[in-house]
Enzyme design. Structure first.
Site, short mmCIF file in Angstrom:
data_model
loop_
_atom_site.label_atom_id
_atom_site.label_comp_id
_atom_site.label_asym_id
_atom_site.label_seq_id
_atom_site.Cartn_x
_atom_site.Cartn_y
_atom_site.Cartn_z
CG HIS A 23 -1.81 1.19 1.31
ND1 HIS A 23 -3.08 1.20 0.79
CD2 HIS A 23 -1.62 2.42 1.85
CE1 HIS A 23 -3.64 2.38 1.00
NE2 HIS A 23 -2.76 3.15 1.64
CD GLU A 24 1.59 3.64 3.66
OE1 GLU A 24 1.83 4.69 3.04
OE2 GLU A 24 0.54 3.47 4.32
CG HIS A 27 0.36 6.24 -0.76
ND1 HIS A 27 -0.71 6.71 -1.48
CD2 HIS A 27 -0.15 5.62 0.35
CE1 HIS A 27 -1.84 6.39 -0.84
NE2 HIS A 27 -1.52 5.72 0.26
#
Length: 456
Positions: A23-24, A27
């Protein structure tokens, strides 16, 4: 017992680490692509356990002590002064499309992980239990529809059900629409085919407490086995009474026990009541006094003595199913499964938000850790499948329009697109405070259900 807890905790942390990292990274990767300077990429919160400073921009790569999340910290004038020569790399200076891309990249990475995971298990082949139903609860919707022991569910509506998991998901999906009679194709034990019409209602499945499918009267069929004890939990009532692995229970309070199901039926309603067990040990009969402890299960009190049946025979061949596809077919199936599970998750969240489903359906980290341990112990295929499902849940949760989540940032950006300028800092702070309250309430409810509503 401790080893099971430790194994579940390890399986949970590994799964969570993978999900948060992906997920990170979404980003992080997109932020770098659009020219934003990344200051820190952190897996976890709190005290730093490990830190590496990268060569590009001096980005700090961190593993922190609390593994319940993560974050990517970017250069931003709203958080600290930025030198004039780096202002063009600040997140807040980027065009709306670039900021939106950075925010949506996290959930998108989780969806991509789910597709990859489903693709992998569909190529590997995932083992499962055939969708054979046990004799339904008398008076339940399954009973009224005419289901019989060993009925094999072939399709639910138009959905084919190769495994018990497929059948559960299809039945759950059916409960999210209007109340209706659902056509279910079954194959009976004698090989004949029938269409059973099942009355499906939201009140009966979603608003009622407990398992939605069990509320219809369904449970998985398992061949009757003798009441031979295969496991005794240390410190349990069964252990205290002297029960041992290999003991066969012949009677409880002089009532014959012919199968493990008979034993469960004798123990569950007898919480706190002294029972006289007649057992056979080493071909010799003997009697023991056992007092089941009271355990709350889905709002009702049942008796438990801390023993499990002898499973040395494994899963009967009749129940064994393995679903496997060639690569291209598996990829198409992975896309479809990710879409279906994402839509199911969104619809279920909607039902919860509008009070159309019981709040005991919300599970927290304790329940998730338990499932992580169970799937990991069954096999790698089930563990990867679990990671895919949780990855979808994480993506959907983050896209909710709640400030402090990714969806909240996208909501701010949508308002900015309409107004032609960002929302005021004061409004954004209010939104963050509201978001923290909502998220805190959700976490409290999840922990409450874990501890009081869904005992493990």
């Amino acid at each position: 017992m401790f080893s099971n807890v430790a194994f579940s905790a390890i399986a949970f942390v590994v799964a969570l680490g993978i999900l948060i990292s992906i997920h990170e990274f979404g980003h992080f990767w997109v932020a770098r692509r659009v020219g934003v300077k990344v200051l820190r990429y952190s897996i976890g919160f709190g005290h730093t356990l490990f830190k590496h400073v990268g060569k590009v921009d001096g980005t700090e790569f961190v593993i922190a002590a609390i593994p319940l999340g993560g974050y990517v910290k970017m250069l931003d004038e709203r958080e600290a002064p930025v030198a004039a020569h780096e202002q063009h790399r600040a997140f807040n200076r980027q065009p709306l499309w670039a900021r939106s891309a950075v925010v949506v990249a996290g959930p998108l990475a989780n969806f991509l992980l789910a597709i990859l995971a489903y693709w992998l298990v569909m190529m590997m082949g995932i083992s499962g239990i055939a969708p054979l139903v046990a004799a339904p609860e008398p008076g339940s919707q399954a009973d009224l529809a005419g289901f019989r022991s060993e009925d094999r569910i072939v399709t639910v509506g138009e959905i084919e059900t190769a495994t018990w998991t497929d059948a559960r998901i299809a039945l759950l999906e059916s409960s999210l629409g209007a109340d209706k009679l659902l056509d279910i194709a079954v194959e009976s034990a004698d090989g004949s085919r029938h269409i059973r019409q099942l009355a499906v209602t939201q009140d009966g499945m979603l608003k009622a407490q407990g398992d939605a499918v069990a509320n219809l009267g369904f449970s998985a069929w398992w061949p009757e086995t003798k009441a031979v004890i295969g496991l005794v939990v240390a410190g349990s009532r069964g252990a205290e009474a002297g029960l041992q692995v290999g003991d066969q229970v012949l009677a409880v309070d002089d009532e014959p026990v012919d199968s493990w199901v008979d034993l469960v039926k004798a123990v569950e309603p007898a919480a706190g009541k002294r029972l006289l067990f007649t057992i056979e040990r080493a071909d010799a009969p003997m009697t023991l006094e056992v007092t089941p402890e009271s355990v709350d299960v889905e709002g009702r009190t049942v008796g438990r003595i801390g023993v499990a049946g002898d499973q040395t025979g494994g899963v009967p061949e009749k129940l064994q199913v393995k679903v496997q596809h060639p690569p291209l077919e598996a990829f198409a199936g992975a896309l479809q499964r990710t879409w279906d599970m994402s839509l199911l998750t969104v619809r279920m969240v909607g039902k919860l938000l509008f009070g159309e489903a019981s709040l005991d359906k919300i599970n927290g980290p304790i329940s998730i850790a338990k499932v992580a341990g169970q799937t990991a112990s069954i096999g790698l295929d089930h563990y990867i499948n679990f990671i895919a499902l949780i990855s979808i849940s994480l993506a959907v949760l983050n896209l909710l329009p709640i400030p402090i989540l990714d969806g909240g940032h996208l909501l701010y950006f949508a308002a900015e697109a309409v107004r032609g300028k960002p929302l005021s800092e004061r409004v954004q702070i209010w939104g963050q405070q509201i978001g923290m309250v909502l998220l805190g309430s959700l976490m409290f409810l999840a922990f409450y259900n874990d501890i009081f509503g869904n005992p493990v």
